[in-house]
Design a protein around this motif. Structure first.
Motif, PDB file in Angstrom:
ATOM      1  N   LEU A  43      40.547  36.578  49.012  1.00  0.00           N
ATOM      2  CA  LEU A  43      41.763  35.866  48.611  1.00  0.00           C
ATOM      3  C   LEU A  43      41.507  34.385  48.379  1.00  0.00           C
ATOM      4  O   LEU A  43      42.164  33.747  47.565  1.00  0.00           O
ATOM      5  CB  LEU A  43      42.847  36.037  49.676  1.00  0.00           C
ATOM      6  N   ARG A  87      36.260  49.988  42.248  1.00  0.00           N
ATOM      7  CA  ARG A  87      37.207  49.307  43.121  1.00  0.00           C
ATOM      8  C   ARG A  87      36.465  48.861  44.369  1.00  0.00           C
ATOM      9  O   ARG A  87      35.557  49.527  44.833  1.00  0.00           O
ATOM     10  CB  ARG A  87      38.314  50.285  43.489  1.00  0.00           C
ATOM     11  N   SER A  89      36.853  47.424  48.514  1.00  0.00           N
ATOM     12  CA  SER A  89      37.742  47.364  49.678  1.00  0.00           C
ATOM     13  C   SER A  89      37.011  46.691  50.836  1.00  0.00           C
ATOM     14  O   SER A  89      35.777  46.748  50.935  1.00  0.00           O
ATOM     15  CB  SER A  89      38.216  48.761  50.076  1.00  0.00           C
ATOM     16  N   ARG A  93      41.999  45.494  52.819  1.00  0.00           N
ATOM     17  CA  ARG A  93      42.346  44.933  51.508  1.00  0.00           C
ATOM     18  C   ARG A  93      41.518  45.650  50.454  1.00  0.00           C
ATOM     19  O   ARG A  93      40.414  46.089  50.713  1.00  0.00           O
ATOM     20  CB  ARG A  93      42.048  43.437  51.473  1.00  0.00           C
ATOM     21  N   SER A  94      42.067  45.704  49.249  1.00  0.00           N
ATOM     22  CA  SER A  94      41.296  46.308  48.168  1.00  0.00           C
ATOM     23  C   SER A  94      41.597  45.580  46.867  1.00  0.00           C
ATOM     24  O   SER A  94      42.569  44.838  46.752  1.00  0.00           O
ATOM     25  CB  SER A  94      41.611  47.801  48.025  1.00  0.00           C
ATOM     26  N   SER A  95      40.743  45.797  45.908  1.00  0.00           N
ATOM     27  CA  SER A  95      40.955  45.243  44.566  1.00  0.00           C
ATOM     28  C   SER A  95      41.732  46.263  43.748  1.00  0.00           C
ATOM     29  O   SER A  95      41.908  47.414  44.158  1.00  0.00           O
ATOM     30  CB  SER A  95      39.607  44.957  43.896  1.00  0.00           C
ATOM     31  N   GLU A  96      42.196  45.842  42.599  1.00  0.00           N
ATOM     32  CA  GLU A  96      42.749  46.782  41.630  1.00  0.00           C
ATOM     33  C   GLU A  96      41.595  47.634  41.108  1.00  0.00           C
ATOM     34  O   GLU A  96      40.446  47.208  41.120  1.00  0.00           O
ATOM     35  CB  GLU A  96      43.368  46.020  40.449  1.00  0.00           C
ATOM     36  N   LEU A 115      39.809  40.876  45.843  1.00  0.00           N
ATOM     37  CA  LEU A 115      40.631  41.583  46.821  1.00  0.00           C
ATOM     38  C   LEU A 115      42.062  41.064  46.777  1.00  0.00           C
ATOM     39  O   LEU A 115      42.292  39.871  46.571  1.00  0.00           O
ATOM     40  CB  LEU A 115      40.042  41.419  48.217  1.00  0.00           C
ATOM     41  N   LYS A 116      43.017  41.952  46.969  1.00  0.00           N
ATOM     42  CA  LYS A 116      44.443  41.621  46.965  1.00  0.00           C
ATOM     43  C   LYS A 116      44.964  41.555  48.406  1.00  0.00           C
ATOM     44  O   LYS A 116      44.372  42.144  49.302  1.00  0.00           O
ATOM     45  CB  LYS A 116      45.225  42.688  46.180  1.00  0.00           C
ATOM     46  N   PRO A 117      46.090  40.899  48.617  1.00  0.00           N
ATOM     47  CA  PRO A 117      46.692  40.869  49.967  1.00  0.00           C
ATOM     48  C   PRO A 117      47.050  42.279  50.450  1.00  0.00           C
ATOM     49  O   PRO A 117      47.312  43.168  49.637  1.00  0.00           O
ATOM     50  CB  PRO A 117      47.947  40.021  49.797  1.00  0.00           C
ATOM     51  N   LYS A 118      47.085  42.446  51.776  1.00  0.00           N
ATOM     52  CA  LYS A 118      47.511  43.729  52.348  1.00  0.00           C
ATOM     53  C   LYS A 118      48.964  43.968  52.002  1.00  0.00           C
ATOM     54  O   LYS A 118      49.758  43.041  51.921  1.00  0.00           O
ATOM     55  CB  LYS A 118      47.365  43.721  53.877  1.00  0.00           C
ATOM     56  N   LYS A 119      49.312  45.239  51.802  1.00  0.00           N
ATOM     57  CA  LYS A 119      50.704  45.583  51.471  1.00  0.00           C
ATOM     58  C   LYS A 119      51.461  45.991  52.701  1.00  0.00           C
ATOM     59  O   LYS A 119      50.994  46.480  53.630  1.00  0.00           O
ATOM     60  CB  LYS A 119      50.723  46.710  50.433  1.00  0.00           C
TER      61      LYS A 119
END
Length: 119
Positions: A43, A87, A89, A93-96, A115-119
């Motif tokens: 991030l 992808r 992870s 967290r994981s990427s698109e 990596l994207k923020p946790k959902k």
């Protein structure tokens, strides 16, 4: 003596020609492959060591996983030419998914996964 030297030269020439012919046959197999590599960023935009990168063909078949090194880099050598999805992870967290990444014969395709923020 002259006859022996001629025979040796002829044998060496024949061996060299055979080697060249065999190398020419093996080359197309190796040329039908490429490589895919890249980097995983967190991030904060910094490299992520130990991220898991999943690679599959674009039909959804699972092929391989790799782990990133200290510089966040990963590498999948000797892939058949074609389309791949990948992808990354790390710690929840994981990427698109990067879809339809083209691997070209004799080249390295490079991608960056964020990596994207946790959902």
């Amino acid at each position: 003596m002259h006859h022996t030297k001629t025979a040796i030269r002829t044998s060496l020439l024949a061996a060299a020609m055979l080697w060249v012919a065999l190398a020419g046959v093996a080359a197309p197999q190796a040329s039908g492959q490429g490589t895919l590599g890249g980097q995983v960023l967190g991030l904060d935009g910094k490299a992520v060591e130990g991220a898991r990168v999943i690679l599959q063909d674009s039909d959804g078949g699972h092929l391989k996983t790799e782990e990133t090194n200290a510089q966040g880099r990963f590498w999948f050598p000797t892939l058949p030419v074609g389309l791949y999805d990948l992808r990354a992870s790390f710690k929840g967290r994981s990427s698109e998914w990067r879809k339809n990444v083209w691997v070209e014969r004799g080249h390295q395709t490079t991608v960056t996964l964020g990596l994207k923020p946790k959902k």
